[in-house]
Design a protein around this motif. Structure first.
Motif, PDB file in Angstrom:
ATOM      1  N   LYS A 105     125.129   6.021  59.959  1.00 28.50           N
ATOM      2  CA  LYS A 105     126.273   6.314  58.879  1.00 28.50           C
ATOM      3  C   LYS A 105     127.563   7.206  59.134  1.00 28.50           C
ATOM      4  N   SER A 106     128.383   7.049  58.425  1.00 32.41           N
ATOM      5  CA  SER A 106     129.693   7.670  58.825  1.00 32.41           C
ATOM      6  C   SER A 106     130.037   8.711  57.962  1.00 32.41           C
ATOM      7  N   LEU A 107     131.251   9.598  58.217  1.00 31.65           N
ATOM      8  CA  LEU A 107     131.443  10.522  57.223  1.00 31.65           C
ATOM      9  C   LEU A 107     132.228  10.207  55.887  1.00 31.65           C
ATOM     10  N   LYS A 108     132.336   8.666  55.869  1.00 31.98           N
ATOM     11  CA  LYS A 108     132.834   8.178  54.656  1.00 31.98           C
ATOM     12  C   LYS A 108     131.747   7.978  53.469  1.00 31.98           C
ATOM     13  N   ASP A 109     130.474   8.116  54.117  1.00 30.65           N
ATOM     14  CA  ASP A 109     129.183   7.882  53.287  1.00 30.65           C
ATOM     15  C   ASP A 109     129.243   9.448  52.573  1.00 30.65           C
ATOM     16  N   ASP A 110     129.520   9.657  51.323  1.00 25.45           N
ATOM     17  CA  ASP A 110     129.589  11.061  50.648  1.00 25.45           C
ATOM     18  C   ASP A 110     128.164  11.952  50.891  1.00 25.45           C
ATOM     19  N   ASP A 111     127.074  11.122  50.882  1.00 22.39           N
ATOM     20  CA  ASP A 111     126.065  12.105  51.149  1.00 22.39           C
ATOM     21  C   ASP A 111     125.831  12.549  52.559  1.00 22.39           C
ATOM     22  N   PHE A 112     126.041  11.818  53.446  1.00 23.44           N
ATOM     23  CA  PHE A 112     126.156  12.239  54.867  1.00 23.44           C
ATOM     24  C   PHE A 112     127.267  13.176  55.079  1.00 23.44           C
ATOM     25  N   PHE A 113     128.274  12.958  54.581  1.00 24.72           N
ATOM     26  CA  PHE A 113     129.395  14.006  54.796  1.00 24.72           C
ATOM     27  C   PHE A 113     129.232  15.430  54.267  1.00 24.72           C
ATOM     28  N   HIS A 114     128.367  15.367  53.046  1.00 23.47           N
ATOM     29  CA  HIS A 114     127.969  16.885  52.570  1.00 23.47           C
ATOM     30  C   HIS A 114     126.823  17.229  53.591  1.00 23.47           C
ATOM     31  N   SER A 115     125.981  16.347  53.932  1.00 20.93           N
ATOM     32  CA  SER A 115     124.788  16.940  54.657  1.00 20.93           C
ATOM     33  C   SER A 115     125.345  17.467  55.947  1.00 20.93           C
ATOM     34  N   THR A 116     126.544  16.773  56.683  1.00 24.03           N
ATOM     35  CA  THR A 116     127.053  17.362  58.021  1.00 24.03           C
ATOM     36  C   THR A 116     127.618  18.527  57.630  1.00 24.03           C
ATOM     37  N   VAL A 117     128.527  18.798  56.701  1.00 27.05           N
ATOM     38  CA  VAL A 117     129.115  20.118  56.273  1.00 27.05           C
ATOM     39  C   VAL A 117     128.036  21.152  56.119  1.00 27.05           C
ATOM     40  N   ASP A 118     127.002  20.879  55.411  1.00 28.45           N
ATOM     41  CA  ASP A 118     125.912  21.652  54.909  1.00 28.45           C
ATOM     42  C   ASP A 118     125.250  22.218  56.445  1.00 28.45           C
ATOM     43  N   ASN A 119     124.846  21.469  57.101  1.00 25.83           N
ATOM     44  CA  ASN A 119     124.188  21.717  58.452  1.00 25.83           C
ATOM     45  C   ASN A 119     125.135  22.452  59.460  1.00 25.83           C
ATOM     46  N   VAL A 120     126.515  22.001  59.341  1.00 27.77           N
ATOM     47  CA  VAL A 120     127.254  22.674  60.536  1.00 27.77           C
ATOM     48  C   VAL A 120     127.444  24.025  59.849  1.00 27.77           C
ATOM     49  N   GLN A 121     127.772  24.322  58.627  1.00 27.83           N
ATOM     50  CA  GLN A 121     127.831  25.534  58.251  1.00 27.83           C
ATOM     51  C   GLN A 121     126.540  26.388  58.319  1.00 27.83           C
ATOM     52  N   ARG A 122     125.652  25.986  58.086  1.00 25.71           N
ATOM     53  CA  ARG A 122     124.423  26.568  58.305  1.00 25.71           C
ATOM     54  C   ARG A 122     124.143  27.053  59.559  1.00 25.71           C
ATOM     55  N   MET A 123     124.390  26.092  60.351  1.00 21.98           N
ATOM     56  CA  MET A 123     124.088  26.573  61.847  1.00 21.98           C
ATOM     57  C   MET A 123     124.963  27.713  62.409  1.00 21.98           C
ATOM     58  N   ILE A 124     126.257  27.551  62.038  1.00 20.74           N
ATOM     59  CA  ILE A 124     126.969  28.511  62.441  1.00 20.74           C
ATOM     60  C   ILE A 124     126.793  29.965  61.554  1.00 20.74           C
ATOM     61  N   ILE A 125     126.830  29.873  60.383  1.00 21.16           N
ATOM     62  CA  ILE A 125     126.728  31.159  59.653  1.00 21.16           C
ATOM     63  C   ILE A 125     125.374  31.876  59.869  1.00 21.16           C
ATOM     64  N   GLU A 126     124.328  30.859  60.068  1.00 21.34           N
ATOM     65  CA  GLU A 126     122.901  31.579  60.649  1.00 21.34           C
ATOM     66  C   GLU A 126     123.201  31.992  61.838  1.00 21.34           C
ATOM     67  N   GLY A 127     123.801  31.606  62.809  1.00 20.60           N
ATOM     68  CA  GLY A 127     123.940  32.176  64.169  1.00 20.60           C
ATOM     69  C   GLY A 127     124.726  33.688  64.108  1.00 20.60           C
ATOM     70  N   ILE A 128     125.991  33.883  63.118  1.00 19.15           N
ATOM     71  CA  ILE A 128     126.490  35.129  63.029  1.00 19.15           C
ATOM     72  C   ILE A 128     126.233  36.116  62.103  1.00 19.15           C
TER      73      ILE A 128
END
Length: 79
Positions: free
Chosen positions: A53-76
């Motif tokens: 998948k690429s970030l041009k795929d809306d579902d993958f893009f939103h999943s990527t954003v959600d996961n990166v945000q969650r990992m960073i926010i949960e860490g701090i």
């Protein structure tokens, strides 16, 4: 760039000092955010080869954003 990063780091340090964020070195937090987000730009071919998948795929893009945000926010997040 150094002055901008130092300015933002001071804000983050203030949040840590007031208990709004878990103890974290502000510079390393900024580097982690840069690294995580830049990876998808610089290594898009590898990301697509591994995930199909690429970030041009809306579902993958939103999943990527959600996961990166969650990992960073949960860490701090304050525990």
């Amino acid at each position: 760039m150094k002055s901008l990063v130092d300015e933002k780091s001071a804000i983050i340090a203030g949040w840590v000092d007031t208990g709004k964020l878990a103890p974290v070195d502000p510079h390393h937090l900024i580097f982690m955010i840069w690294a995580a987000t830049q990876h998808y730009a610089d290594f898009s071919a590898q990301v697509e080869a591994v995930t199909g998948k690429s970030l041009k795929d809306d579902d993958f893009f939103h999943s990527t954003v959600d996961n990166v945000q969650r990992m960073i926010i949960e860490g701090i997040r304050v525990r």
